[in-house]
Design an enzyme around this catalytic site. Structure first.
Site, PDB file in Angstrom:
ATOM      1  N   GLY A  28       2.723 -39.199  12.777  1.00  0.00           N
ATOM      2  CA  GLY A  28       2.909 -38.654  14.119  1.00  0.00           C
ATOM      3  C   GLY A  28       3.651 -37.334  14.035  1.00  0.00           C
ATOM      4  O   GLY A  28       4.543 -37.160  13.201  1.00  0.00           O
ATOM      5  N   ASN A  36       6.502 -34.023  19.732  1.00  0.00           N
ATOM      6  CA  ASN A  36       7.837 -33.486  19.921  1.00  0.00           C
ATOM      7  C   ASN A  36       8.872 -34.323  19.164  1.00  0.00           C
ATOM      8  O   ASN A  36       9.663 -33.825  18.360  1.00  0.00           O
ATOM      9  CB  ASN A  36       8.115 -33.507  21.433  1.00  0.00           C
ATOM     10  N   TRP A  37       8.829 -35.634  19.361  1.00  0.00           N
ATOM     11  CA  TRP A  37       9.780 -36.548  18.733  1.00  0.00           C
ATOM     12  C   TRP A  37       9.410 -36.779  17.269  1.00  0.00           C
ATOM     13  O   TRP A  37      10.273 -36.822  16.401  1.00  0.00           O
ATOM     14  CB  TRP A  37       9.810 -37.838  19.552  1.00  0.00           C
ATOM     15  N   GLY A  38       8.124 -36.857  16.995  1.00  0.00           N
ATOM     16  CA  GLY A  38       7.678 -37.054  15.622  1.00  0.00           C
ATOM     17  C   GLY A  38       8.102 -35.905  14.721  1.00  0.00           C
ATOM     18  O   GLY A  38       8.601 -36.109  13.606  1.00  0.00           O
ATOM     19  N   PHE A  45      -2.289 -35.140  13.980  1.00  0.00           N
ATOM     20  CA  PHE A  45      -3.568 -35.300  14.676  1.00  0.00           C
ATOM     21  C   PHE A  45      -4.112 -33.883  14.852  1.00  0.00           C
ATOM     22  O   PHE A  45      -3.594 -33.101  15.650  1.00  0.00           O
ATOM     23  CB  PHE A  45      -3.339 -35.987  16.028  1.00  0.00           C
ATOM     24  N   PHE A  77      -2.020 -45.466  20.082  1.00  0.00           N
ATOM     25  CA  PHE A  77      -2.721 -45.177  18.836  1.00  0.00           C
ATOM     26  C   PHE A  77      -2.438 -46.181  17.727  1.00  0.00           C
ATOM     27  O   PHE A  77      -3.050 -46.113  16.664  1.00  0.00           O
ATOM     28  CB  PHE A  77      -2.346 -43.772  18.326  1.00  0.00           C
ATOM     29  N   ALA A 121      14.570 -35.440  22.327  1.00  0.00           N
ATOM     30  CA  ALA A 121      14.126 -34.839  21.057  1.00  0.00           C
ATOM     31  C   ALA A 121      14.575 -33.386  20.903  1.00  0.00           C
ATOM     32  O   ALA A 121      15.095 -32.999  19.854  1.00  0.00           O
ATOM     33  CB  ALA A 121      12.608 -34.944  20.946  1.00  0.00           C
ATOM     34  N   LYS A 133      15.673 -49.921  30.207  1.00  0.00           N
ATOM     35  CA  LYS A 133      16.518 -48.860  30.787  1.00  0.00           C
ATOM     36  C   LYS A 133      15.753 -48.029  31.808  1.00  0.00           C
ATOM     37  O   LYS A 133      16.358 -47.455  32.720  1.00  0.00           O
ATOM     38  CB  LYS A 133      17.063 -47.964  29.685  1.00  0.00           C
ATOM     39  N   ASN A 141      12.400 -40.665  35.090  1.00  0.00           N
ATOM     40  CA  ASN A 141      12.353 -41.802  36.011  1.00  0.00           C
ATOM     41  C   ASN A 141      13.420 -41.648  37.096  1.00  0.00           C
ATOM     42  O   ASN A 141      13.166 -41.865  38.272  1.00  0.00           O
ATOM     43  CB  ASN A 141      12.579 -43.115  35.247  1.00  0.00           C
TER      44      ASN A 141
END
Lengths: 421, 421
Positions: B17, B20-22, B49, B120, B176, B278, B345
């Site tokens: 992956g 952004n975080w990967g 990817f 995925f 991230a 959360k 959220n």
């Protein structure tokens, strides 16, 4: 909720203090005595530190004819049912009676709610000698604890020892104005008196946890290994059987409102400590946000701070303080969250780092030289820890005082906390 | 930190992956393999990817001559050491190699770090069949859990079962971009594999807690009284003795940075649940702040939410989930604080109440119709609780879905929570 039993007497309630928070709590209590007049005398006395007040023109009670005439605050409250000086704009219940004489206000009261600056506790306790019912019980709404290098004492304990009564504590994520406006809030009340034999009128021996709610820790106790409670010296009088029992249920009935939710616990030390230690955490949160590190870092500081609060309670108050008081109650995690959101300690610490000036300078420019709660607590807690060689065990508390006193910078925080176990 | 022993092999690490975080996690891991080249192969593979990307004019790598030419993302990353599409402006270590072939990227890797959208997982697991080392171990950085009315499953478990390996989980208060910029942050890694007999190459029996980290709870298990773990069906292969052991110390060495502090735990279920539940709490926080109730109410919602998270873990994962994972770790209380501060959220829920529109409308206008994590989790968790007759035991979670679906309003929250025990 407590219900009416076969009791011939009702509890009379007095609130001692009428500032912003005092008036708010008095409003709550008076609403409840009215609703539960089976348990309580409807009329609630509120001691007012008398002062002359001129109604502001913005007040709805302002009268252009007498506008500039100063009036006694207690009379204003009893006439308009509003504390125009400390809680303006909030309608107080008509069964709440302001009384400038504290001796008179506590007369015949079996429940005393203390809500005044801690500096006044000693004087008021002396003034009340011989005027309170010997079997009265107290609840202290005064935030924090008293810390010196040699001891930690609770304000509820000062009151208890001063008046020879048992006193519990109320604390939570409680910004007074929001509660006065009846915006929903929660609080925690700790109440855990020793068991008293009602016939003898003296304690039959404190309950295991109650014996530790009146604590003084001193090096004279034999150092860290031997830190332990001293049994309260108070000879408690039992509440006469004519009254409804003063238990968790009745205190919940007295303080719980649809907009002010109460949870009762037994950990007076934990409830009191939370309200003090959270201010150190709020300074740290202000530091990292001021440094521009964002939400991750702020949450990290809060997490570590919460753990140091739990550790502090356990280490110095033993079984009298439970981790859950900090991690589950309003007086712990919730109060810390509120203080780290927009509280004064947070805001001033943030500003100091942003402007690269000292907290002293922020206190001067923003608070007219008034000191922040957090800076004095950080200093006191550090002197207490240092006296016991325990600074390294509280890396966040220690980082805060070291930053305040110039021995560390905010950039050192991650490294200092990496040593955390 | 793990230290060099007498091991003839080093661990090869692959990150699956590169969003952004990967890309952020890959940066961290590659920095550490370089620093600890006694334990790890320096070179870290990152599966990308593949897509065609045109460098934006704002990029420092933009060349006006070839400006409009699309290039392969993997080639851009390997040329400029920057993921210009998903983590622009951040310099990636040169020992991080982008690889568009996932089968090739995992070749010979004993540590697989999963950081891709959960949709995925299934496809990638199938694609990887026969390509991963049989004794590899995984860490899932994918937030949340999968909830339906009949079961709760962990993404780490999907990966583990899909590949026949053990997979732990990483989660925390981790925005991230802040971490990519090396702003200080904390995280939690849960890793608790069953004990495997290295001679037999098969499990000698799972450790008490490990047996419960691969959980599927279904009504078929016999209903609530009998909710319990099923022992993992995976026949785990032992990590050969030529490698440094894959324990808490080595994973801390692989992920811990001066700006990214790692705490290791064993509660995979708790770490995963925190990242899902959360989001329900963040919606509730947005509701009360949108209603104008202020910081007390927000802190109250967060306190109650944290307790419901703990309760949920205990009730449905038993001893496999510890209260402390929620109350003391970054993946619990800290991640919840971050999400309730400025997360999506929280912001959308606040806006919905302020503008008196539905969350659906906010999702349409603010997120191009993309759904919020919190709304789907609230719905899924509710269907899970409802199927077990447990809605009333989770008044906050239940209030959130009832508000989302119009059966309650925000004004009902205090009343609904007053029923909380």
């Amino acid at each position: 909720m407590a219900t009416l039993g076969a009791f011939s007497k009702k509890h009379k309630v007095t609130v001692i203090g009428s500032g912003n928070w005092g008036s708010t709590i008095a409003k709550i209590v008076a609403e409840n005595t009215k609703e539960h007049s089976d348990l309580f005398h409807e009329q609630v006395q509120m001691w007012v530190f008398e002062e002359e007040v001129t109604l502001p023109e913005s007040s709805k009670h302002y009268d252009p004819k007498t506008g500039s005439t100063a009036q006694k605050l207690s009379e204003i409250i009893n006439t308009y049912h509003e504390n125009v000086k400390y809680l303006p704009g909030i309608q107080l219940p008509s069964n709440l009676i302001a009384n400038p004489s504290v001796e008179d206000a506590v007369k015949d009261s079996s429940i005393l709610v203390f809500n005044l600056p801690h500096q006044f506790i000693k004087r008021i306790s002396e003034q009340l000698q011989g005027h309170t019912l010997p079997y009265a019980r107290g609840i202290s709404c005064i935030k924090g604890v008293h810390v010196t290098s040699s001891e930690i004492s609770l304000f509820s304990e000062w009151i208890g020892e001063g008046l020879g009564i048992y006193c519990g504590a109320l604390s939570g994520a409680n910004i007074a104005n929001e509660i006065a406006e009846e915006k929903w809030s929660e609080t925690t009340i700790a109440y855990d008196p020793p068991v008293v034999d009602s016939r003898a009128g003296t304690p039959t021996g404190p309950s295991p946890s109650a014996s530790q709610t009146n604590l003084v820790i001193t090096p004279a106790d034999g150092g860290l290994k031997d830190v332990r409670s001293k049994t309260s010296k108070i000879k408690l009088k039992a509440v006469p059987a004519e009254y409804p029992p003063l238990d968790h249920a009745i205190f919940k009935t007295l303080f719980h409102r649809p907009y002010f939710h109460v949870r009762m616990v037994s950990d007076v030390a934990g409830v009191s400590l939370g309200g003090a230690l959270k201010n150190i955490v709020a300074l740290a949160a202000g530091f990292v946000v001021g440094r521009g590190w964002g939400d991750n870092a702020k949450a990290a500081v809060m997490r570590v701070g919460l753990l140091e609060m739990v550790k502090f309670g356990k280490e110095f108050f033993g079984d009298a303080s439970r981790a859950e008081t900090f991690t589950e109650e309003s007086c712990g995690v919730a109060d810390m969250i509120t203080s780290c959101s927009g509280g004064r300690n947070f805001r001033c610490a943030k500003m100091a780092v942003e402007k690269n000036i000292s907290i002293d300078e922020v206190e001067k420019s923003e608070l007219n030289g008034q000191k922040l709660q957090g800076t004095s607590t950080a200093k006191e807690v550090n002197s207490f820890l240092k006296a016991r060689g325990k600074e390294a065990d509280y890396p966040l508390f220690t980082a805060v005082i070291n930053i305040l006193e110039g021995r560390n910078t905010v950039d050192d925080i991650p490294d200092l906390l990496a040593r955390e176990v």
